[in-house]
Design an enzyme around this catalytic site. Sequence first.
Site, PDB file in Angstrom:
ATOM      1  N   HIS A 179      -8.594   2.241  11.626  1.00 53.96           N
ATOM      2  CA  HIS A 179      -8.307   0.827  11.360  1.00 53.96           C
ATOM      3  C   HIS A 179      -7.444   0.256  12.474  1.00 53.96           C
ATOM      4  O   HIS A 179      -7.022   0.965  13.382  1.00 53.96           O
ATOM      5  CB  HIS A 179      -7.633   0.685   9.994  1.00 53.96           C
ATOM      6  CG  HIS A 179      -8.452   1.242   8.879  1.00 53.96           C
ATOM      7  ND1 HIS A 179      -8.288   2.527   8.401  1.00 53.96           N
ATOM      8  CD2 HIS A 179      -9.465   0.705   8.164  1.00 53.96           C
ATOM      9  CE1 HIS A 179      -9.161   2.763   7.433  1.00 53.96           C
ATOM     10  NE2 HIS A 179      -9.896   1.668   7.269  1.00 53.96           N
TER      11      HIS A 179
ATOM     12  N   ASP B 184      -3.673   7.101  11.449  1.00 57.20           N
ATOM     13  CA  ASP B 184      -4.849   6.241  11.243  1.00 57.20           C
ATOM     14  C   ASP B 184      -5.320   5.774  12.618  1.00 57.20           C
ATOM     15  O   ASP B 184      -4.723   4.890  13.232  1.00 57.20           O
ATOM     16  CB  ASP B 184      -4.490   5.045  10.368  1.00 57.20           C
ATOM     17  CG  ASP B 184      -5.686   4.134  10.093  1.00 57.20           C
ATOM     18  OD1 ASP B 184      -6.767   4.367  10.687  1.00 57.20           O
ATOM     19  OD2 ASP B 184      -5.542   3.184   9.303  1.00 57.20           O
TER      20      ASP B 184
ATOM     21  N   SER C  19     -13.555  -0.513   4.415  1.00 53.19           N
ATOM     22  CA  SER C  19     -12.183  -0.933   4.696  1.00 53.19           C
ATOM     23  C   SER C  19     -12.054  -1.667   6.027  1.00 53.19           C
ATOM     24  O   SER C  19     -11.069  -2.398   6.230  1.00 53.19           O
ATOM     25  CB  SER C  19     -11.254   0.281   4.679  1.00 53.19           C
ATOM     26  OG  SER C  19     -11.734   1.296   5.555  1.00 53.19           O
TER      27      SER C  19
END
Length: 438
Positions: free
Chosen positions: A412, A409, A151
């Site tokens: 990311h 998160d 990702s």
Amino acid sequence: MGSSNINPFKDQPSSFAKKFLPYTLLALLPVALLHLYLYPFFLSPTDQLSSNNRVIIPSPPLSQEERKKIDVRTSCDYRNGKWVPTKLGPLYNGTTCGTIKQGQNCMIFGRPDKDYLYWKWTPKECKLPRFDPRTFLKLLKNKHIAFVGDSLARNQLESLLCLVATASNPNLIYTDGEDNKFRKWNFPSHNITVSIYWSPFLVRGIEKTLEKNFNTLYLDSVDERWASDMDHIDILVLSVGHWYLHPAVYYYGDSVLGCHYCQNYTEIGFYDVFGKALNTTFQTVIERRSGSDPWPGSESEFGGSGISVVLTTFSPAHFEGEWDKFGACPKIKPYDESEKKLDGMDFDMRKVELEQVKFAKLKAEKFGNMRFEALDVTKLALLRPDGHPGPYMNPFPFANGIADRVPNDCVHWCLPGAIDTWNEILLDVMKRWKNKGS
């Protein structure tokens, strides 16, 4: 009597001239001979090539010192630098780019602070220019650049698409897989293809499920979901690492090498396994592309059917607590270099990656039609704890106050944000490839 204004030097030589003229001519003769001897070196390159009655003298070979100067101009140590404040904001925002994954669109999801958008990575020994989408379009004309990995590969891809879309709109021409894990775009203005391939190990693997909470990796064979398209890829950008931290069983051929954080097999960790997977990936690229035509140099920006492989190094996470508690990654400005050192797992993962890129370069040298490059972002990423979505992975997480469970998160990166720098470096590397080739 003659006129008093007659110039005596016009009508007859003086006695001084009669006496010393022969000696003057003799003195000038060696200078004239020396000029004739050196004359070709003073010609312009055009004169040397176009003159029919002059000898063309080739340029002397470059000295070792001159070569070092050229290497300095065509390379840059991007890893050593610091984040400095800038008044220039990002090229795009959360509404002007339609390819941002929602969980990374921090603006749209209500992140209140904006300072994270106003930092510029500044290497100590060279200049990193702001991303120029028109330069990217020119360099990549008629090329295919593919991002392969997990990702974070997608995160970098979407950053690139948003940056380039400020000059030319891409068309989505292919999509497949859950969560759009395989997609392809085309920039019709320059016939550029940009694609993303989901492959969190690069090698063949079976991802964990709820029923089987460990990954299964086959370290001797590459993932054909991306490798089968290798003949059509000009620039391959790889980004993996975080999935190697999960529980897994490792196979090499029909034999089980061991496992990481699982039962019934010998624990062997993941660093050596990670290195083996990269080695298999790079070796497969070399084997499959070594027979392609070498770069002809001047015929294209990157040359013939050669391939350039770029490995984006490990991007550290910044969890300071449990991932589902308030304040898991609370920082709102970068670390100073003296505040945070690269060590532990982040250091070791990067070390494995740099070693494997070095080995691949040595193996590929003899073929002359492929490049292997490390996009070394680990240190500059480490210094940006403020760049993650944090709780804004979900829209307006505090609209009703702070809940008991606040997912974060801290892996990311917000778009726009720090990860745009990855692509500034990538573009600058490609510009340096072109300059070095020229």
